[in-house]
Design a protein around this motif. Structure first.
Motif, mmCIF file in Angstrom:
data_model
loop_
_atom_site.group_PDB
_atom_site.id
_atom_site.type_symbol
_atom_site.label_atom_id
_atom_site.label_comp_id
_atom_site.label_asym_id
_atom_site.label_seq_id
_atom_site.Cartn_x
_atom_site.Cartn_y
_atom_site.Cartn_z
ATOM 1 N N LYS A 95 -3.209 -16.866 -0.323
ATOM 2 C CA LYS A 95 -1.904 -16.489 0.240
ATOM 3 C C LYS A 95 -1.758 -14.974 0.334
ATOM 4 N N ARG A 96 -2.817 -14.328 0.843
ATOM 5 C CA ARG A 96 -2.862 -12.872 1.060
ATOM 6 C C ARG A 96 -2.871 -12.070 -0.240
ATOM 7 N N LYS A 97 -3.003 -12.745 -1.374
ATOM 8 C CA LYS A 97 -3.150 -12.047 -2.656
ATOM 9 C C LYS A 97 -4.611 -12.141 -3.077
ATOM 10 N N SER A 98 -5.205 -11.024 -3.478
ATOM 11 C CA SER A 98 -6.626 -10.998 -3.780
ATOM 12 C C SER A 98 -6.887 -11.365 -5.231
ATOM 13 N N TYR A 99 -8.019 -11.999 -5.478
ATOM 14 C CA TYR A 99 -8.431 -12.176 -6.858
ATOM 15 C C TYR A 99 -9.908 -11.862 -7.064
ATOM 16 N N ASP A 100 -10.632 -11.523 -5.977
ATOM 17 C CA ASP A 100 -12.041 -11.207 -6.152
ATOM 18 C C ASP A 100 -12.500 -10.263 -5.044
ATOM 19 N N ASN A 113 -6.473 -0.482 -4.474
ATOM 20 C CA ASN A 113 -6.406 -0.503 -5.939
ATOM 21 C C ASN A 113 -7.709 0.023 -6.540
ATOM 22 N N TYR A 114 -8.826 -0.334 -5.941
ATOM 23 C CA TYR A 114 -10.141 0.094 -6.423
ATOM 24 C C TYR A 114 -10.327 1.601 -6.272
ATOM 25 N N PHE A 115 -9.954 2.146 -5.103
ATOM 26 C CA PHE A 115 -10.200 3.558 -4.835
ATOM 27 C C PHE A 115 -9.088 4.483 -5.351
ATOM 28 N N THR A 116 -8.062 3.950 -5.969
ATOM 29 C CA THR A 116 -7.082 4.785 -6.671
ATOM 30 C C THR A 116 -7.233 4.662 -8.179
ATOM 31 N N ASN A 117 -8.307 4.029 -8.602
ATOM 32 C CA ASN A 117 -8.638 3.939 -10.023
ATOM 33 C C ASN A 117 -9.780 4.903 -10.296
ATOM 34 N N ILE A 142 -7.068 -4.703 2.117
ATOM 35 C CA ILE A 142 -6.620 -3.327 1.888
ATOM 36 C C ILE A 142 -5.922 -3.188 0.537
ATOM 37 N N ILE A 143 -5.273 -4.253 0.087
ATOM 38 C CA ILE A 143 -4.633 -4.209 -1.231
ATOM 39 C C ILE A 143 -5.691 -4.037 -2.323
ATOM 40 N N SER A 144 -6.758 -4.824 -2.251
ATOM 41 C CA SER A 144 -7.818 -4.765 -3.269
ATOM 42 C C SER A 144 -8.565 -3.443 -3.234
ATOM 43 N N CYS A 191 0.827 -1.212 0.000
ATOM 44 C CA CYS A 191 0.000 0.000 0.000
ATOM 45 C C CYS A 191 0.860 1.260 0.000
ATOM 46 N N SER A 192 2.018 1.198 0.647
ATOM 47 C CA SER A 192 2.942 2.332 0.627
ATOM 48 C C SER A 192 3.371 2.643 -0.809
ATOM 49 N N LYS A 193 3.679 1.613 -1.545
ATOM 50 C CA LYS A 193 4.079 1.793 -2.949
ATOM 51 C C LYS A 193 2.902 2.327 -3.771
ATOM 52 N N THR A 194 1.718 1.762 -3.581
ATOM 53 C CA THR A 194 0.553 2.141 -4.370
ATOM 54 C C THR A 194 0.142 3.587 -4.126
ATOM 55 N N ILE A 195 0.065 3.996 -2.856
ATOM 56 C CA ILE A 195 -0.384 5.358 -2.555
ATOM 57 C C ILE A 195 0.673 6.376 -2.986
ATOM 58 N N THR A 196 1.952 5.999 -2.932
ATOM 59 C CA THR A 196 3.020 6.889 -3.396
ATOM 60 C C THR A 196 2.920 7.109 -4.905
#
Length: 391
Positions: free
Chosen positions: A377-382, A344-348, A339-341, A225-230
């Motif tokens: 494994k903590r990675k989202s797909y849906d 990504n949704y709210f920065t699009n 929070i990852i998913s 999330c640090s990388k994404t928000i930056t």
């Protein structure tokens, strides 16, 4: 803008400061005005103004610029922008200019003078300068608007923004190897929780050897999330600070915008703020409860992991404007994939526009949205929308 260097009396400078205070650009931004007053007074007194000086004397905290805190630089950045806006649109001839050179904190006092030119040429110059300034402001606003309704009011309220990551509290003491180490209890998230547990379990003699550890840790969601928000905010040249919740102080709650990423159990005092705004919700480790305001019926949402290792996470995204005018955003997930998913949704911009249109939200409206996120494994797909509470 032509500047003429000369000496000014203290009274002249303070009179100019009063003039700025009366202008609506500064009257609506109390923190910028207080910071400018601090810098002007410190300069007039001949003080050696450093970043750490501002951090400790103005903000009243133990400020460590090497460790993490760039709060001072963010505030100074916003103050420069505010001064530039004032001098480009509201300044009158012959008034004193307060100039804060980039990388410095002392204020330079200079005289603004109209450039000498023929009347027709002068009008052209002023019209051209005004047009360029107006174009620049409109361009900036237009660029920021693309950030989407979820972020725009936060980005344009002139307060600095701090991103807070929820870090895990750990306990130091004897471990199973027979040596000293660090352990984690999911239900103990602060020194107060630890002391309460010790007090309530006097029969557990070994607990006397445990104490709060200085070492905290994060899950995968924090660096992602640090990388994404930056990357998101760098498109708009929007400055912000990053800190972990264990080092954040409630004393700054009215002076900055906050964006929280992490677990509900690691929120600290921020949980109380979220609860005050949405009292129908109760947050506990890997579960949340919602009480219907009409029927008073409770619905419990539990995170769980299937036998196949599939993670089901109920993730909260909330937008809150505080009484002081600063704004808060929450991304709550105990399993990271949430929070990852949702980030990504709210920065699009497209998905944010669709969300606001579908649920008839205004950009000023506060809300809490609940999503069901499924991942491996903590990675989202849906990600599935569950409900929305407007405030």
């Amino acid at each position: 803008m032509k500047l003429k260097r000369e000496e000014f009396t203290r009274d002249e400078i303070l009179t100019q400061l009063d003039k700025l205070e009366a202008n609506k650009a500064f009257s609506r931004s109390k923190i910028n005005l207080r910071l400018l007053k601090f810098l002007v007074e410190s300069t007039l007194n001949g003080d050696d103004i450093k970043e750490v000086t501002i951090g400790t004397e103005f903000f009243g905290v133990n400020y460590d610029p090497i460790k993490s805190d760039n709060k001072v630089r963010v505030y100074i950045y916003h103050l420069r922008k505010k001064l530039e806006e004032y001098y480009s649109s509201a300044a009158s001839p012959d008034e004193i200019i307060f100039n804060i050179t980039k990388g410095q904190y002392r204020v330079k006092f200079e005289r603004y003078q109209k450039p000498k030119a023929e009347k027709s040429s002068k009008n052209k110059v002023l019209l051209s300068a005004g047009g360029v300034f107006l174009f620049g402001i409109l361009l900036l606003i237009g660029i920021q608007e693309k950030a989407g309704d979820f972020w725009i009011t936060l980005m344009q309220n002139e307060l600095p923004t701090t991103v807070i990551f929820g870090d895990y509290f750990t306990i130091e003491g004897p471990i199973q190897t027979g040596r000293k180490g660090i352990v984690r209890d999911y239900e103990i998230n602060s020194e107060e929780d630890l002391q309460t547990f010790i007090d309530q379990n006097p029969d557990k003699e070994a607990m006397a050897d445990f104490q709060a550890s200085r070492h905290h840790y994060f899950n995968w969601g924090a660096p992602y999330c640090s990388k994404t928000i930056t990357q998101f905010w760098s498109q708009y040249e929007y400055p912000f600070d990053i800190i972990q919740v264990s080092e954040w102080s409630i004393s700054q709650i009215e002076n900055e915008n906050l964006v929280y990423f992490g677990q509900s159990k690691s929120m600290g005092v921020l949980k109380k703020i979220l609860k005050e705004n949405f009292p129908q919700y109760s947050f506990k480790s890997q579960r949340l409860n919602r009480r219907d305001r009409i029927t008073n019926e409770d619905v419990l949402y539990n995170d769980y992991v299937t036998k196949e290792g599939k993670i089901i996470d109920y993730t909260v995204v909330a937008k809150i404007e505080m009484p002081a005018g600063n704004e808060l955003r929450f991304f709550l997930s105990d399993q990271d994939c949430g929070i990852i998913s949702t980030l990504n949704y709210f920065t699009n911009s497209d998905s944010v526009a669709a969300f606001y249109e579908r649920y008839q939200l205004s950009k000023e409206q506060n809300f809490l949205a609940l999503f069901k996120v499924t991942g491996w494994k903590r990675k989202s797909y849906d990600m599935e929308f569950i409900l929305l509470d407007k405030k």
